[in-house]
Design a protein around this motif. Structure first.
Motif, PDB file in Angstrom:
ATOM      1  N   ARG A  24       1.897  -4.180   1.149  1.00  0.00           N
ATOM      2  CA  ARG A  24       0.472  -3.979   0.894  1.00  0.00           C
ATOM      3  C   ARG A  24       0.153  -2.497   0.714  1.00  0.00           C
ATOM      4  N   HIS A  25       0.753  -1.660   1.544  1.00  0.00           N
ATOM      5  CA  HIS A  25       0.537  -0.219   1.445  1.00  0.00           C
ATOM      6  C   HIS A  25       0.989   0.329   0.097  1.00  0.00           C
ATOM      7  N   LEU A  26       2.078  -0.208  -0.455  1.00  0.00           N
ATOM      8  CA  LEU A  26       2.619   0.278  -1.722  1.00  0.00           C
ATOM      9  C   LEU A  26       1.767  -0.131  -2.927  1.00  0.00           C
ATOM     10  N   ALA A  83       6.852 -11.722   2.190  1.00  0.00           N
ATOM     11  CA  ALA A  83       7.160 -10.404   1.608  1.00  0.00           C
ATOM     12  C   ALA A  83       5.901  -9.725   1.096  1.00  0.00           C
ATOM     13  N   PHE A  84       5.064 -10.474   0.372  1.00  0.00           N
ATOM     14  CA  PHE A  84       3.872  -9.855  -0.201  1.00  0.00           C
ATOM     15  C   PHE A  84       2.769  -9.622   0.826  1.00  0.00           C
ATOM     16  N   SER A 136      -7.632 -12.665 -11.231  1.00  0.00           N
ATOM     17  CA  SER A 136      -6.258 -12.969 -10.869  1.00  0.00           C
ATOM     18  C   SER A 136      -5.584 -11.707 -10.330  1.00  0.00           C
ATOM     19  N   GLN A 137      -4.311 -11.847  -9.983  1.00  0.00           N
ATOM     20  CA  GLN A 137      -3.506 -10.719  -9.530  1.00  0.00           C
ATOM     21  C   GLN A 137      -2.167 -10.742 -10.238  1.00  0.00           C
ATOM     22  N   LEU A 138      -1.664  -9.557 -10.571  1.00  0.00           N
ATOM     23  CA  LEU A 138      -0.363  -9.424 -11.206  1.00  0.00           C
ATOM     24  C   LEU A 138       0.438  -8.359 -10.462  1.00  0.00           C
ATOM     25  N   ILE A 139       1.741  -8.323 -10.732  1.00  0.00           N
ATOM     26  CA  ILE A 139       2.623  -7.348 -10.076  1.00  0.00           C
ATOM     27  C   ILE A 139       2.681  -6.092 -10.924  1.00  0.00           C
ATOM     28  N   GLY A 140       2.359  -4.964 -10.324  1.00  0.00           N
ATOM     29  CA  GLY A 140       2.359  -3.703 -11.049  1.00  0.00           C
ATOM     30  C   GLY A 140       3.742  -3.080 -11.128  1.00  0.00           C
ATOM     31  N   GLN A 141       3.802  -1.923 -11.756  1.00  0.00           N
ATOM     32  CA  GLN A 141       5.059  -1.204 -11.908  1.00  0.00           C
ATOM     33  C   GLN A 141       5.569  -0.686 -10.563  1.00  0.00           C
ATOM     34  N   PRO A 142       6.899  -0.667 -10.365  1.00  0.00           N
ATOM     35  CA  PRO A 142       7.466  -0.206  -9.098  1.00  0.00           C
ATOM     36  C   PRO A 142       7.749   1.291  -9.071  1.00  0.00           C
ATOM     37  N   VAL A 143       7.203   2.017 -10.029  1.00  0.00           N
ATOM     38  CA  VAL A 143       7.402   3.465 -10.128  1.00  0.00           C
ATOM     39  C   VAL A 143       6.040   4.134 -10.129  1.00  0.00           C
TER      40      VAL A 143
END
Length: 409
Positions: free
Chosen positions: A343-345, A336-337, A359-366
């Motif tokens: 990746r584009h989003l 999925a990732f 590191s990497q974290l998940i950003g906001q979906p808005v």
């Protein structure tokens, strides 16, 4: 109209860069732990609120963390915050907190309902000195009622909220979903309630007590399944990978794996039949109408899968989407990732963690066009900003050192 003091977040110094301009005028005190509360506060921090995480001094209470500080879970939940280490069991610690609460716009907590009252940091007490305070409480089952003292846990709420009874294959027994959905949605709803209360405060000048619970959030998330019961008296059952009302919608085997197909409405059904090369299905009285497809779901699914196993997932997904029939691959989380659209989003964002380095974290979906969110700071070290916060409250260097030596901060 009673006027609230000026937005504290704009005046109270912050030691971390702002994640967004959208909420940076608000000062938020974070008393939360584990998941539902931190999920709520993360929403505010990610949109720029000046968040101070108030936590027990390191080593004083391991349950404060909900997992190791270096763990991916803690890192994901507590970015974009500052940290004040404070022993709320001590009188001096509570005094410092009350001083800070007098300047705050928002306080968020997810203690058991009686804890905040016992500590003297409940809404009624703190709002007496700060009438503009928006105070948010998240609990397992509510702030009052026969279950108010029960400890809350996501899977318990999934079970009591009905979700496990409709998840999984028929006959296999109840099944939890693969994410802590009651925790997460309770946190998101609390954040929404806080923002509504802050908007209302612009009119009234007064704050209010925002309350939600894991059980309420889970019941709300039942959505159309709940409506089937409260409006029609129908108790939904497990349907496995089949959609309970839209047919055929579900998982189908292909030549090299599995895919999802979602057929809703007459127009999509006819397009689906054409792509499958089985336009005879639309003329078959057993499949021609939604009630008929519902009554003969198993037979229809078997016929569909007899066709889908002839081609690869990629080929079917291409054909269906070109024809306007919703279809998609079933990825594992890694796939999925790595997907080109994900990746584009730009959902994954870099951060320099104190404990883990780059590191990497998940950003906001808005996405907001003028005031976007970003990961501006990693999770803070425990008490990493205690001296600065205390200094902003008027404490001198010697007094701060004494408080540290006494274990208050």
């Amino acid at each position: 109209m009673e006027q609230q003091r000026s937005h504290a977040g704009a005046a109270f110094p912050r030691q971390t860069p702002s994640a967004s301009r959208a909420l940076e005028r608000f000062l938020v005190l974070d008393l939360t732990r584990v998941r539902s509360g931190p999920t709520c506060v993360r929403q505010l921090a990610d949109w720029g609120a000046n968040v101070i995480k108030v936590e027990m001094p390191e080593g004083a209470d391991g349950s404060q963390l909900g997992g190791p500080r270096s763990g991916s879970d803690f890192q994901q939940l507590h970015r974009n915050k500052q940290s004040l280490a404070l022993d709320l069991k001590s009188e001096e610690g509570r005094k410092i907190f009350r001083d800070l609460a007098g300047r705050a716009d928002v306080i968020v907590e997810n203690f058991r309902p009686d804890v905040k009252t016992r500590l003297g940091i409940d809404y009624d007490t703190l709002s007496a000195d700060n009438p503009g305070l928006v105070y948010a409480s998240i609990s397992g089952f509510g702030q009052d009622g026969p279950y108010k003292e029960r400890p809350g846990f996501d899977q318990i709420a999934q079970g009591m909220g009905g979700l496990m009874s409709i998840t999984g294959k028929p006959g296999d027994g109840p099944m939890r979903v693969g994410i802590p959905i009651a925790d997460l949605t309770a946190g998101l709803f609390a954040a929404q309630g806080i923002m509504v209360a802050l908007l209302e405060r612009e009119v009234s000048g007064r704050g209010q007590w925002v309350q939600t619970s894991l059980l309420q959030a889970q019941l709300f998330m039942l959505d159309f399944q709940a409506a089937r019961y409260v409006m029609d008296g129908e108790v939904p059952k497990q349907a496995g990978n089949n959609h309970p009302t839209s047919i055929p919608t579900g998982v189908f085997k292909t030549a090299d794996g599995y895919m999802n197909i979602a057929v809703a409405g007459g127009a999509i059904w006819r397009r689906f039949c054409k792509v499958m090369g089985r336009e005879d299905w639309d003329a078959n009285e057993d499949y021609a109408t939604p009630p008929a497809r519902s009554a003969n779901r198993d037979a229809l699914n078997a016929e569909i899968e007899a066709e889908t196993v002839r081609e690869t997932t990629a080929e079917w997904v291409r054909r269906f989407n070109e024809a306007g029939v919703p279809s998609g691959e079933i990825f594992d989380i890694g796939e999925a990732f790595e997907n080109e659209q994900v990746r584009h989003l730009g959902m994954v964002q870099p951060v320099d963690s104190h404990e883990r380095g780059r590191s990497q974290l998940i950003g906001q979906p808005v996405t907001l066009s003028r005031t976007p969110s970003r990961i501006a700071a990693p999770p803070p070290l425990c008490g990493g900003h205690s001296a600065e916060v205390l200094a902003a409250l008027g404490y001198g260097a010697e007094e701060i050192e004494r408080l540290k030596a006494d274990g208050v901060v």
